[in-house]
Design an enzyme around this catalytic site. Structure first.
Site, PDB file in Angstrom:
ATOM      1  N   CYS A  19       0.853  -1.199   0.000  1.00  0.00           N
ATOM      2  CA  CYS A  19       0.000   0.000   0.000  1.00  0.00           C
ATOM      3  C   CYS A  19       0.886   1.245   0.000  1.00  0.00           C
ATOM      4  O   CYS A  19       0.613   2.216  -0.706  1.00  0.00           O
ATOM      5  CB  CYS A  19      -0.896   0.026   1.222  1.00  0.00           C
ATOM      6  SG  CYS A  19      -1.930  -1.428   1.409  1.00  0.00           S
ATOM      7  N   CYS A 115     -29.502 -11.177  -7.563  1.00  0.00           N
ATOM      8  CA  CYS A 115     -28.493 -12.147  -8.000  1.00  0.00           C
ATOM      9  C   CYS A 115     -27.141 -11.462  -8.194  1.00  0.00           C
ATOM     10  O   CYS A 115     -26.990 -10.268  -7.994  1.00  0.00           O
ATOM     11  CB  CYS A 115     -28.918 -12.805  -9.303  1.00  0.00           C
ATOM     12  SG  CYS A 115     -28.955 -11.632 -10.648  1.00  0.00           S
ATOM     13  N   ASP A 528       4.622 -12.283  19.504  1.00  0.00           N
ATOM     14  CA  ASP A 528       5.350 -11.405  20.397  1.00  0.00           C
ATOM     15  C   ASP A 528       5.363 -12.128  21.756  1.00  0.00           C
ATOM     16  O   ASP A 528       4.498 -12.950  22.024  1.00  0.00           O
ATOM     17  CB  ASP A 528       4.571 -10.085  20.475  1.00  0.00           C
ATOM     18  CG  ASP A 528       5.081  -9.197  21.575  1.00  0.00           C
ATOM     19  OD1 ASP A 528       6.304  -9.051  21.655  1.00  0.00           O
ATOM     20  OD2 ASP A 528       4.262  -8.673  22.345  1.00  0.00           O
ATOM     21  N   ASP A 726       0.361  -6.938  20.585  1.00  0.00           N
ATOM     22  CA  ASP A 726      -0.583  -6.173  21.407  1.00  0.00           C
ATOM     23  C   ASP A 726      -1.268  -5.027  20.666  1.00  0.00           C
ATOM     24  O   ASP A 726      -2.123  -4.367  21.214  1.00  0.00           O
ATOM     25  CB  ASP A 726       0.114  -5.654  22.675  1.00  0.00           C
ATOM     26  CG  ASP A 726       1.209  -4.654  22.344  1.00  0.00           C
ATOM     27  OD1 ASP A 726       1.316  -4.239  21.172  1.00  0.00           O
ATOM     28  OD2 ASP A 726       1.964  -4.286  23.250  1.00  0.00           O
TER      29      ASP A 726
END
Lengths: 851, 40
Positions: A19, A115, A528, A726
């Site tokens: 991106c 549809c 982690d 986290d």
């Protein structure tokens, strides 16, 4: 307060380095050196070199598919933690431009879509509106979502002009209630229509077979003409919606399921009317009427749609269940009086009393009382959780034990429950890329079927046996009826709706349908350490008393530590509280930084600290060497306790592995997934944790900013990688992974950097989400395969390929039944996912669900 | 008669192709990249 920052854009939807590259290349016309553009995936901002036109940059980035606007100082506060921002602003406002255009996603309720072709038409209509960057239509619940900077009214106008009905959904929860009521009415109407058209068709069939013939003669011509008029009335009365839909689509150069039904039934009726009114035009053998076919096809398709509607209702059960968790009223304490208020009137900082057995109406913090709260409906955690003063509680959970008073911190649409509902609904409406294939095919599908029908008619006319006209008409009608792409349009969204709902039941909130697809392909999970595998705070792991009296040891240690505020002291006190141990009375407390603590017990000195300090104080701790060694090997810190000069024992404190981490990691292994741990800890500690938890591979002493690099490295080696962390410190690594799992704390559900948020802080959520994703993708494949096979086999059979072999030509009525059955089958198969159960949590032997 | 039916059929097919492929909806703009187009 909301001044734009001079060179920063706020963006949405950027989740990975790919991106970031797209954004840099989109800005190439403005910025000569793309390397000077900073894309911050964690905070969703783009920083440009000074001196660029920000509005032009926002336009370019939006066009590249990432809705962008100039970053404001408010964003700086609110961007990283959406949940907190929401707490500060009770009425979140959509960012608006001067034209009333909205940068937030716009949700629309759609009517008239039947549809996969309709899905395509509606998505294209939305994309044709200026400013829309992405659009998705969900046939499973008839809603559409448009993202970008656009005017909601322009969106509804675009859909209406494409031949469908649309209205903006302001309150998703109220809309769900209305929709349920509408669906019930629609269901009853369809059943009534089905009864009328099927009974008309059956009566015509019985009359034709029992009392005469379906052939038109001079004697019965008038009767057949009257019956033709009656059939037309029934067709319009019970199938009018097909003809209206077909006409609207035709006017917009589109074709959909309605087109095929209208053409099929229309052809049969028109042919029959020609036979009945001008029989002399046709050879004697061809003077057969098919009025009953038109009526019965409409009846069967109405029946199919009614069954489909019923089954669709079940797929949204997960959201319904979440909506039902909301309490209607709250017992608020105002001016020392308890009053029952409607939930909408509860405000932040109100004090609320909840008695045992009652639901909590809003989020808040307990200020009085102790209880156990059943949070299973939100987190999937089966055991009620103990809560005391100062603990946070969430709306929708159940107070099982004591009476509490708590202060409201988040109300209305800001509660964790409301956020979960929004997230689940949004994900249910999103489409994984496998579903796109069906949409692309359906765009050309219906016109192609029409061509096939005409070609079939011509082949029968030129090469078929007599009566050629009848065969030609029957084959073309059957092709039109059997080829409906409704099953194709439902295949993906139905399974996604059930799969996302199922994951939510297990406390895994999936942000996008795409994540569901990718999670099914994972072969490496990177974890982690702190807070993910371990509890994230120190706890007592070992207690070793020389005389075996561990209770006494804890009593003394807690007596000392109750005067301290050190994290290690908190661990000892928490353990004492859990074990029901009362701390001894210790006086004359003194703390020595980096060494330990000291106090007086009677006339003796009590010391708790590290080995070096105690030895320096003249205590001989050699007798505790073995126990201390075991603690060190398990990555813990040994604290020695001595009374006077005599060593009493040793307490091990460590950031302990969560009780269920090992079993969850075993489940990942059983699913054929490698597990790796990344941590900032030193090698020895990391290895100790890894070997205790059963982890395959360890990367120790990794700086937080390098975690994303490790994720990229493993992806470049060909792994499909999940990162579990986290959501705050690990945000870049979560965004860099194929699928980011954020381990939440129960209320923090809006973690933007992660594709999947686990509300329960357990690694079982990762295994659950992966198993559900695999089951859902398998279910989508089954549905798509079924729908494709149905159409690829059904069309040639309808066209008559079996006729030369066995002399069989399919009846249009049978085609109508088959078509209804195909969509009902797809919806039923998707509903099978509701019964899916993840493998047992506590054993290594998995018995996967049968989906 | 047979020739008329065949010509009618072919013209009908041409009309279908013309109406649904080469008019009207070609003006719709191509879809922009969406989340679903991402590699993950």
């Amino acid at each position: 307060m909301t001044e734009p920052l001079p060179n920063v854009l706020s963006i949405t939807g950027a989740s990975c380095q790919g991106c970031a590259r797209k954004i840099r290349s989109a800005l190439a016309p403005l910025v000569a050196d793309p390397d000077r553009i900073e894309v911050d995936l964690a905070n969703q901002t783009v920083t440009l070199p000074m001196g660029n036109k920000l509005s032009e940059a926002a336009r370019l980035v939006t066009q590249a598919g990432f809705p962008a606007r100039p970053h404001t100082t408010t964003d700086t506060v609110s961007a990283p933690t959406k949940g907190d921002a929401a707490a500060d602003t009770p009425e979140p406002q959509q960012p608006e431009t001067s034209t009333g255009a909205s940068a937030a996603p716009v949700y629309l309720a759609i009517t008239g879509a039947t549809c996969a072709s309709c899905v395509r038409t509606i998505e294209q209509a939305l994309l044709s509106v200026d400013g829309v960057t992405s659009a998705q239509m969900n046939l499973a619940d008839n809603t559409a979502t448009a993202e970008g900077v656009c005017d909601p009214q322009a969106l509804t106008r675009a859909i209406v002009s494409a031949g469908y009905g649309a209205s903006v959904i302001d309150d998703p929860e109220a809309t769900a209630d209305n929709r349920e009521q509408e669906d019930r009415q629609h269901y009853r109407a369809l059943l009534t229509k089905m009864a009328i058209s099927l009974s008309t068709g059956l009566a015509l069939m019985v009359w034709g077979m029992g009392f005469g013939t379906m052939m038109v003669t001079e004697a019965n011509q008038t009767i057949w003409l009257s019956l033709g008029a009656l059939t037309l009335a029934v067709m319009v009365g019970t199938g009018g919606h097909f003809y209206v839909g077909a006409w609207k689509a035709f006017r917009h150069h589109n074709a959909n399921m309605d087109t095929l039904i209208a053409l099929g039934t229309g052809t049969a009726w028109l042919y029959s009317m020609v036979v009945a009114s001008l029989p002399a035009l046709l050879p004697e053998m061809a003077r057969h009427v098919y009025f009953e076919a038109s009526a019965m096809i409409i009846g069967l398709i109405n029946l199919g749609q009614a069954l489909e509607l019923r089954a669709k209702g079940k797929t949204s059960e997960a959201v319904r269940r979440l909506l039902d968790l909301r309490a209607k009223t709250a017992r608020v304490i105002r001016n020392h009086r308890e009053i029952d208020l409607p939930i909408e009137q509860v405000q932040r900082q109100d004090r609320i009393r909840v008695r045992p057995g009652e639901k909590l109406p809003v989020d808040g913090t307990i200020i009085e009382g102790e209880t156990r709260i059943d949070e299973s409906m939100l987190t999937g955690e089966p055991m009620p959780v103990s809560k005391r003063t100062g603990d946070d509680v969430s709306a929708g959970t159940l107070n099982t034990h004591g009476s509490i008073i708590y202060e409201a911190t988040r109300v209305g649409s800001d509660t964790a429950l409301a956020q979960i509902i929004r997230l689940v609904k949004k994900a249910q409406g999103s489409k994984p890329s496998i579903g796109r294939l069906a949409d692309q095919i359906s765009a050309v599908f219906v016109p192609s079927v029409m061509l096939i029908a005409v070609a079939t008619a011509l082949v029968w006319y030129n090469l078929g046996p007599d009566p050629r006209v009848v065969h030609m008409m029957v084959a073309a009608t059957t092709v039109l009826i059997i080829a409906c792409p409704c099953a194709l349009g439902l295949a993906t969204p139905m399974s996604v709706m059930v799969g996302v709902g199922k994951a939510a039941e297990y406390g895994a909130l999936i942000r996008q349908g795409e994540a569901l697809q990718t999670a099914g392909k994972l072969d490496l999970v990177i974890l982690d350490k702190t807070g993910t595998i371990t509890a994230g705070h120190p706890t007592v792991t070992h207690i070793h008393a020389r005389d075996g009296d561990t209770q006494r040891l804890l009593t003394l240690a807690a007596g000392l530590e109750q005067h301290s505020e050190h994290p290690l002291a908190e661990a000892i006190l928490a353990r004492a509280m859990d074990d029901g141990v009362r701390p001894d009375t210790v006086t004359g407390f003194a703390a020595f930084n980096g060494k330990g603590v000291r106090g007086q017990l009677g006339d003796q000195t009590l010391r708790l600290g590290n080995r070096r300090w105690l030895e320096a104080e003249g205590v001989d701790v050699a007798t505790l060497d073995a126990a201390a060694g075991a603690i060190t090997r398990a990555a813990g810190t040994p604290l020695f306790l001595a009374l006077g000069q005599q060593a009493l024992g040793v307490i091990g404190i460590a950031d302990a592995i969560k009780s269920d981490s090992k079993a969850a990691i075993q489940r990942l292994h059983d699913a054929g997934i490698r597990v790796m741990m990344v941590t900032g800890d030193v090698e020895a500690t990391a290895r100790a944790i890894a070997s205790a938890a059963g982890i395959d591979d360890v990367r120790a002493e990794v700086l937080p900013e390098n975690k994303a690099r490790i994720v990229e490295e493993m992806r470049s080696k060909g792994h499909t990688v999940a990162m579990v962390g986290d959501g705050i410190n690990d945000a870049p690594a979560l965004a860099a992974a194929d699928v980011g799992f954020a381990i939440g704390t129960g209320t923090d559900v809006a973690i933007e950097s992660a594709a999947i948020t686990l509300i329960r802080g357990s690694l079982h959520g990762v295994a659950d989400a992966i198993e559900i994703s695999r089951a859902t993708v398998r279910n989508i494949h089954q549905n798509l395969f079924g729908a494709f096979v149905y159409n690829t086999l059904g069309i040639p059979i309808a066209a008559g390929v079996l006729y030369p072999l066995w002399g069989v030509l399919m009846s249009p009525i049978l085609a109508g039944a088959a078509m209804s059955l195909s969509s009902v089958t797809v919806v039923t198969n998707a509903n099978r996912l509701r019964l899916f159960k993840t493998s047992p949590s506590q054993t290594s032997e998995t018995s996967k669900g049968n989906v | 008669m047979d020739i008329l039916v065949n010509i009618g059929g072919v013209l009908l097919m041409a009309a279908i192709v013309g109406w649904f492929w080469f008019s009207g909806k070609r003006t719709a703009k191509p879809s922009s990249p969406t989340q679903a187009d991402h590699h993950h």
